[in-house]
Design an enzyme around this catalytic site. Structure first.
Site, short mmCIF file in Angstrom:
data_model
loop_
_atom_site.label_atom_id
_atom_site.label_comp_id
_atom_site.label_asym_id
_atom_site.label_seq_id
_atom_site.Cartn_x
_atom_site.Cartn_y
_atom_site.Cartn_z
N HIS A 60 3.74 -27.72 -28.21
CA HIS A 60 4.99 -27.59 -27.48
C HIS A 60 5.77 -26.39 -28.02
O HIS A 60 5.40 -25.80 -29.03
CB HIS A 60 5.82 -28.88 -27.59
CG HIS A 60 5.30 -29.97 -26.73
ND1 HIS A 60 4.55 -31.01 -27.22
CD2 HIS A 60 5.40 -30.18 -25.41
CE1 HIS A 60 4.21 -31.81 -26.23
NE2 HIS A 60 4.71 -31.33 -25.12
N TYR A 112 -0.26 -36.08 -16.89
CA TYR A 112 0.27 -36.85 -18.01
C TYR A 112 1.38 -37.80 -17.51
O TYR A 112 1.41 -38.98 -17.86
CB TYR A 112 0.82 -35.87 -19.05
CG TYR A 112 1.47 -36.49 -20.24
CD1 TYR A 112 0.70 -37.02 -21.27
CD2 TYR A 112 2.86 -36.53 -20.37
CE1 TYR A 112 1.30 -37.58 -22.39
CE2 TYR A 112 3.46 -37.08 -21.47
CZ TYR A 112 2.68 -37.60 -22.48
OH TYR A 112 3.28 -38.15 -23.58
N LYS A 152 1.68 -41.95 -17.65
CA LYS A 152 2.80 -42.62 -18.32
C LYS A 152 3.54 -43.55 -17.35
O LYS A 152 3.99 -44.64 -17.72
CB LYS A 152 3.75 -41.59 -18.93
CG LYS A 152 3.17 -40.89 -20.15
CD LYS A 152 3.00 -41.88 -21.30
CE LYS A 152 2.47 -41.22 -22.56
NZ LYS A 152 2.18 -42.21 -23.62
N SER A 201 7.73 -40.70 -21.63
CA SER A 201 8.14 -39.31 -21.84
C SER A 201 9.18 -38.94 -20.79
O SER A 201 9.20 -39.53 -19.70
CB SER A 201 6.90 -38.43 -21.67
OG SER A 201 7.28 -37.13 -21.31
N SER A 202 9.99 -37.95 -21.08
CA SER A 202 11.00 -37.53 -20.10
C SER A 202 10.37 -36.84 -18.89
O SER A 202 11.02 -36.69 -17.86
CB SER A 202 12.04 -36.61 -20.75
OG SER A 202 11.43 -35.47 -21.28
N CYS A 203 9.09 -36.46 -18.99
CA CYS A 203 8.45 -35.77 -17.85
C CYS A 203 8.08 -36.73 -16.72
O CYS A 203 7.58 -36.30 -15.69
CB CYS A 203 7.24 -34.97 -18.29
SG CYS A 203 5.87 -35.99 -18.78
P1 GDP Z 1 7.39 -28.71 -21.38
O1 GDP Z 1 8.67 -29.15 -22.01
O2 GDP Z 1 6.56 -29.82 -20.85
O3 GDP Z 1 7.63 -27.65 -20.32
O4 GDP Z 1 6.44 -28.06 -22.48
P2 GDP Z 1 6.57 -26.92 -23.61
O5 GDP Z 1 7.29 -27.43 -24.80
O6 GDP Z 1 5.18 -26.44 -23.84
O7 GDP Z 1 7.39 -25.73 -22.95
C1 GDP Z 1 8.79 -25.74 -22.82
C2 GDP Z 1 9.30 -24.38 -22.39
O8 GDP Z 1 9.17 -23.45 -23.46
C3 GDP Z 1 8.54 -23.76 -21.20
O9 GDP Z 1 9.49 -23.08 -20.40
C4 GDP Z 1 7.62 -22.73 -21.90
O10 GDP Z 1 7.23 -21.68 -21.05
C5 GDP Z 1 8.56 -22.26 -23.01
N1 GDP Z 1 7.89 -21.57 -24.14
C6 GDP Z 1 8.28 -20.38 -24.67
N2 GDP Z 1 7.45 -19.98 -25.62
C7 GDP Z 1 6.51 -20.96 -25.76
C8 GDP Z 1 5.38 -21.10 -26.61
O11 GDP Z 1 5.06 -20.25 -27.45
N3 GDP Z 1 4.65 -22.25 -26.47
C9 GDP Z 1 4.99 -23.21 -25.55
N4 GDP Z 1 4.24 -24.32 -25.48
N5 GDP Z 1 6.04 -23.08 -24.71
C10 GDP Z 1 6.79 -21.96 -24.80
#
Ligand code: GDP
Length: 311
Positions: free
Chosen positions: A180, A137, A141, A108-110
């Site tokens: 996500h 996580y 990975k 994963s990119s994380c």
């Molecule tokens: P990340 O890529 O590991 O940070 O995981 P996410 O896909 O859950 O979040 C990506 C970004 O989208 C973060 O800045 C979240 O705060 C934002 N975000 C905005 N709205 C939402 C939502 O409804 N769900 C999630 N999961 N993230 C959100």
């Protein structure tokens, strides 16, 4: 790979595994092995061993993992580190032990340091501290990457590791607590449209940047690299472009056809500010992403509309 090679897709019901299975079927591979979680719990080493001893797959796509968005990672850190370590340890070790010719591991990119220079090059791995929210996580990975490299060095085992950027597509998790951002926003905007709600709440400031790759593109890259790449170095798989969460929200609003407002809930975390992958190595190997974001969003929205009753 031969068309009649025995190919095990671990995690074939997930977003990634199901896309890899579709891609292999489309390419005419005939001996595809799958097991559901109730048939084979990959956290159970004896069960994984027995499965590999009996089936002896020639190739393994390791797409089984416990995954989730920013809130799920914060809520279940123990499950994220334990399940992922167990699954990958068992599958990689059994593949080596029972004669698998080649294994593809998905990271994963994380895994990259939170504040690494952008775009993220493969060599930035382990050069700085991780993003807090999904470190459990990420550590699992990273252990998987190192394990694949160690088995290549000590045993000559042909394992390769791909680092996909944020993925989306049919079969994604649309649960607002664990998903996500992309599927969460598709669902939020859709429900707001149906309910004629005046606004949609987006978490964080909207400023973080993310890159999104359609899972069918990832599956295509996975097949391509399984057939054409055999090295110790990890390979980033992305599109090479990102956008802000605010821009993503506006694009999804348009695709869904919602007319209300977007508001930001800044009490929710932003996560890492940016994680754009450098995909030059992938491009040099001869592969590029094909599905534009807008088209992939429309297709995923259509899939969601068809399947939402099942969720
Ligand atoms: P990340 O890529 O590991 O940070 O995981 P996410 O896909 O859950 O979040 C990506 C970004 O989208 C973060 O800045 C979240 O705060 C934002 N975000 C905005 N709205 C939402 C939502 O409804 N769900 C999630 N999961 N993230 C959100």
């Amino acid at each position: 790979m031969e068309k009649d090679s025995k190919i095990y897709v671990a995690g074939h019901r997930g977003l990634v595994g199901s896309a890899i299975l579709r891609r292999l079927q489309a390419a005419g591979f005939t001996r595809l092995l799958t097991r559901t979680r109730s048939q084979l719990d990959l956290r159970d080493q004896a069960a994984v061993d027995a499965f590999f001893a009996a089936e002896r797959p020639d190739y393994v796509f390791l797409a089984a993992a416990k995954v989730g968005g920013i809130l799920a990672n914060a809520t279940y850190p123990a499950a994220f580190i334990y399940d992922n370590l167990e699954i990958q340890n068992h599958v990689i070790h059994a593949a080596y032990r029972y004669g698998t010719q080649k294994l593809l591991f998905l990271g994963s990119s994380c895994i990259y340091p939170r504040l690494a220079p952008q775009p993220l090059k493969e060599e930035y791995l382990l050069t700085g501290p991780l993003e807090e929210t999904n470190q459990w996580y990420a550590i699992a990975k990273i252990a998987g990457i190192k394990m694949v490299q160690a088995y290549r060095r000590q045993y000559g085992f042909r394992g390769i590791s791909l680092m996909p950027t944020n993925l989306y597509g049919p079969g994604d998790n649309f649960d607002l607590q664990t998903s996500h951002v992309l599927p969460a926003l598709l669902r939020k905007f859709h429900e707001a449209k149906v309910d004629a709600a005046p606004r949609v709440v987006v978490w964080g400031t909207g400023a973080p940047r993310r890159e999104f790759l359609h899972v069918d593109d990832l599956a295509d890259a996975a097949l391509f690299l399984m057939e054409h790449y055999d090295g110790e170095e990890i390979i980033n798989v992305g599109v090479g472009e990102d956008l802000t969460i605010r821009e993503l929200a506006e694009l999804i609003k348009e695709v869904v056809g919602y007319r209300g407002d977007i508001v930001f809930d800044t009490s929710k975390p932003d996560g890492t500010p940016r994680k754009l992958l450098d995909v030059s190595r992938l491009h040099q190997l001869g592969w590029r992403a094909k599905i534009p974001l807008r088209e992939g969003l429309a297709q995923t929205y259509a899939w969601y509309l068809e399947h939402q009753a099942e969720g």
